[in-house]
Design a protein around this motif. Structure first.
Motif, PDB file in Angstrom:
ATOM      1  N   VAL A  67     -13.894  -0.225  -4.799  1.00 23.16           N
ATOM      2  CA  VAL A  67     -12.773  -0.115  -5.752  1.00 23.16           C
ATOM      3  C   VAL A  67     -13.098   0.923  -6.817  1.00 23.16           C
ATOM      4  O   VAL A  67     -14.271   1.237  -7.062  1.00 23.16           O
ATOM      5  N   GLY A  71      -4.918   1.221  -0.999  1.00 24.71           N
ATOM      6  CA  GLY A  71      -5.438  -0.025  -0.432  1.00 24.71           C
ATOM      7  C   GLY A  71      -6.083   0.236   0.911  1.00 24.71           C
ATOM      8  O   GLY A  71      -6.050   1.364   1.423  1.00 24.71           O
ATOM      9  N   PHE A  85      -0.432  -5.151  -6.148  1.00 26.84           N
ATOM     10  CA  PHE A  85      -1.282  -4.641  -7.234  1.00 26.84           C
ATOM     11  C   PHE A  85      -0.779  -5.187  -8.565  1.00 26.84           C
ATOM     12  O   PHE A  85       0.418  -5.223  -8.828  1.00 26.84           O
ATOM     13  N   SER A 111      -9.401  -6.685  -6.744  1.00 26.58           N
ATOM     14  CA  SER A 111      -9.150  -6.011  -5.455  1.00 26.58           C
ATOM     15  C   SER A 111     -10.391  -6.059  -4.567  1.00 26.58           C
ATOM     16  O   SER A 111     -10.285  -6.234  -3.356  1.00 26.58           O
ATOM     17  N   ARG A 112     -11.580  -5.925  -5.178  1.00 31.39           N
ATOM     18  CA  ARG A 112     -12.802  -5.906  -4.354  1.00 31.39           C
ATOM     19  C   ARG A 112     -13.051  -7.260  -3.710  1.00 31.39           C
ATOM     20  O   ARG A 112     -13.744  -7.358  -2.702  1.00 31.39           O
ATOM     21  N   ASP A 141       0.825  -1.217   0.000  1.00 30.73           N
ATOM     22  CA  ASP A 141       0.000   0.000   0.000  1.00 30.73           C
ATOM     23  C   ASP A 141       0.856   1.264   0.000  1.00 30.73           C
ATOM     24  O   ASP A 141       0.382   2.338  -0.342  1.00 30.73           O
ATOM     25  N   GLU A 185      -5.287  -7.935  -8.077  1.00 31.23           N
ATOM     26  CA  GLU A 185      -4.178  -8.147  -7.134  1.00 31.23           C
ATOM     27  C   GLU A 185      -3.621  -9.547  -7.330  1.00 31.23           C
ATOM     28  O   GLU A 185      -4.360 -10.479  -7.652  1.00 31.23           O
ATOM     29  N   THR A 187      -0.263  -9.355  -0.620  1.00 27.34           N
ATOM     30  CA  THR A 187      -0.895  -8.951  -1.879  1.00 27.34           C
ATOM     31  C   THR A 187      -0.044  -7.903  -2.574  1.00 27.34           C
ATOM     32  O   THR A 187       0.699  -7.173  -1.929  1.00 27.34           O
ATOM     33  N   THR A 190      -6.478   2.827  -6.005  1.00 26.77           N
ATOM     34  CA  THR A 190      -7.369   1.749  -6.481  1.00 26.77           C
ATOM     35  C   THR A 190      -8.621   1.608  -5.617  1.00 26.77           C
ATOM     36  O   THR A 190      -9.563   0.939  -6.016  1.00 26.77           O
TER      37      THR A 190
END
Length: 611
Positions: A392, A367, A475, A451-452, A83, A407, A473, A311
């Protein structure tokens, strides 16, 4: 004519979360004589703010400098968490080499790959420091092979593949060039820095150029720009022009009022700085990351990569619950707006937008962790506000297709839990990309997931793996929309009336599901007091008192046993809330509530939405 400045080295320390970067900087500072012999120094001295110290993570990059054998070594400690990757990308422009810290047991992890890739793209020299070699389960020999494989994967040049390896224990305070040697102190690492990291180059006769890579902010002096002198020299009271590679129209004249260099943990005022020096400049109000300070007669911007886009977004709004204003010091929209826009002074990955509603602001970040750190900082400063569920940010491509952020997820779990993890992530549109056995009976799973799909999953993950799983995680760009995801398969237990939670009411309510509150806590109608294990919301009366009767049966007055309540952390609350709920944040409390507090209006809105 370009020349090298041999009395300076500029390095960044990069690594995955928890591999020991900040502890390594600590020991380099201690052994270079920055601290007096009798000086008390707290651990992880570079993690200066409270949240960094509590969570054991670095959020903001920090600058420091040590002297070794007559050479000044400027060191930048960078964050390891994905992040805060925006911080890492920027600071690498200031340095000529990196120390890649890798845990001797875990080996290269997702963020190791990310930060190393950034360093190789900028053609920086690399020293690999295998840290924590005194761990009982350390396997340094295998980790060397894993790092070399990673370098080959990232298309490293032959020079970069030939990088030196140093073996260290930052905690033990020693480093060595081969595993057979006896480790005494950090001298082998200092020597490797002088030998392997190139001295900064520049033209001392050319017009001045300083690229601003980091912004610090101080209540007393305002914005402080930190950057490296690429060419020429810069001095106090000099008139310079501000230009920007991504904004060709930007051109302003300003005067440098104060100039600092780093010495240990402090900034020292200097009159002049030459090529290769990392400097801090104060007194320029409108200074931004990516700006170049240069000669007025020859304004030329230094190229600079664009900061990665956010994001995830949340809405921050004025708290309008029945308990509003009771616990916070700053509660109005004016306070909230000023504080959010002030955050933009130092955090380049953040975006803040006004909305049509004067009391609501859209805040976008990299994030959930990025935004939760901002929320935590604000509540500690006395702010009271409410936030919505993280959502997101979508994009559309030239064909008009909806794109969403993706991700890469790396999960290390004991084998018996891998089935549960695969099942849960598949339901959230995760695709299993790879599966490999790890040391012992653990397995590493690699997923590609929207991501969601990760929003609200971390709490479930810790429960499913009984706290034994590790999830990382990173991106992975944008991809076509993967379809709807059903999130929480559970509902909320909602307080029926305003008052104080009573043991008798809680005892009856806990049969419905786990509670978030204990006896004596104030509640209001529409506040979420627990979780319904089934779908749908249920109203419960936690303020209900036992009515006394004149007949007493034996055993009717036995003590009521309540299941102990575990207070929810900020992240757990953010994970739990649904689209029709808000999280009320105050310096003392975190309360989950329905957006519409009145039960009749809420039902009407629900049926209206279904119709």
């Amino acid at each position: 004519m370009k020349t090298k400045r041999e009395d300076v080295r500029n390095i960044a320390i990069i690594a995955h979360v928890d591999h020991g970067k900040t502890t390594l900087v600590d020991v380099l500072l201690k052994q270079s004589g920055v601290f007096r012999a009798n000086q008390e120094v707290q651990e992880r001295v570079m993690d200066s703010n409270d949240i960094e110290r509590e969570r054991g993570i670095t959020i903001l990059s920090k600058n420091t400098a040590v002297m070794y054998k007559g050479t000044k070594i400027n060191i930048v400690d960078t964050p390891g968490h994905a992040d805060f990757g925006g911080e890492v990308e920027r600071v690498l422009k200031m340095v000529n080499g990196v120390i890649l810290v890798v845990d001797a047991f875990e080996g290269p992890m997702p963020q190791t790959r990310f930060v190393l890739q950034k360093a190789l793209e900028l053609n920086l020299a690399v020293i690999v420091c295998i840290n924590k070699i005194d761990r009982p389960e350390a396997r340094p020999q295998e980790v060397i092979d894993e790092v070399l494989e990673l370098l080959m994967d990232l298309d490293a040049t032959s020079e970069q593949l030939d990088c030196p390896f140093v073996f260290a224990s930052a905690k033990g305070g020693f480093a060595k060039k081969s595993l057979d040697e006896e480790g005494v102190d950090m001298q082998p690492l200092f020597d490797t820095i002088l030998e392997s990291i190139p001295a900064p180059e520049g033209d001392p006769e050319a017009p001045a150029q300083v690229l601003i890579s980091t912004i610090d902010y101080n209540e007393y002096v305002g914005r402080i720009g930190v950057g490296k002198v690429d060419n020429g020299s810069i001095r106090v009271n000099q008139e310079v022009a501000i230009v920007n590679h991504h904004d060709p129209d930007k051109l302003r004249r300003v005067k440098i009022s104060k100039l600092y260099e780093f010495d240990g943990l402090s900034k020292v005022e200097v009159e002049k700085a030459d090529i290769g020096a990392i400097v801090a400049i104060s007194g320029i109000a409108d200074l931004h990351i990516g700006d170049t300070l240069c000669d007025v007669l020859k304004p030329q911007a230094i190229p600079f990569q664009k900061i990665s886009e956010p994001t995830i977004a949340m809405h921050f709004m004025v708290n309008d619950s029945p308990f509003a204003g009771r616990e916070g010091k700053y509660v109005t929209s004016r306070h909230l707006r000023a504080r959010l826009y002030r955050e933009l002074n130092t955090d380049v990955s953040l975006r803040v937008e006004d909305t049509e509603d004067m009391d609501r602001f859209k805040v976008s970040g990299r994030g959930e962790l990025h935004l939760s750190v901002l929320i935590e900082n604000m509540r500690r400063e006395g702010y009271e506000f409410a936030v919505s569920k993280p959502e997101v940010l979508y994009k559309t491509d030239e064909k008009g297709r909806k794109l969403e952020p993706m991700e890469l997820v790396y999960v290390d779990v004991p084998e018996e839990f891998s089935g549960a993890v695969i099942q849960k992530l598949s339901l959230r549109k995760g695709e299993l990309q790879g599966m490999a056995p790890l040391h012992g009976s653990s397995t590493r799973l690699e997923f590609s997931i929207p991501s969601r799909g990760l929003i609200g999953y971390r709490g479930e993950f810790m429960t499913d793996t009984k706290g034994n799983g590790v999830m990382n995680t990173i991106f992975d760009g944008y991809a076509p929309f993967k379809g709807d995801i059903s999130y929480r398969g559970k509902g909320s237990l909602i307080a029926f009336e305003t008052g104080e939670a009573i043991t008798y009411g809680l005892f009856n309510a806990q049969e419905r599901g786990p509670l978030f509150i204990g006896p004596g806590e104030p509640v209001y109608a529409g506040m979420v007091v627990g979780e319904n294990p089934k779908m749908g919301d249920i109203e419960v009366n936690v303020c209900k008192m036992k009515h006394l009767s004149n007949t007493r049966a034996s055993g009717s007055d036995e003590a009521l046993k309540l299941i102990p309540v575990k207070p929810m952390s900020l992240e757990q609350c953010m994970d739990f809330i649904e689209n029709d709920e808000l999280l009320e944040v105050t310096p003392k409390s975190l309360r989950i509530r329905k957006k519409i507090l009145d039960s009749k209006l809420r039902k009407r809105a629900t049926f209206g939405a279904k119709a």
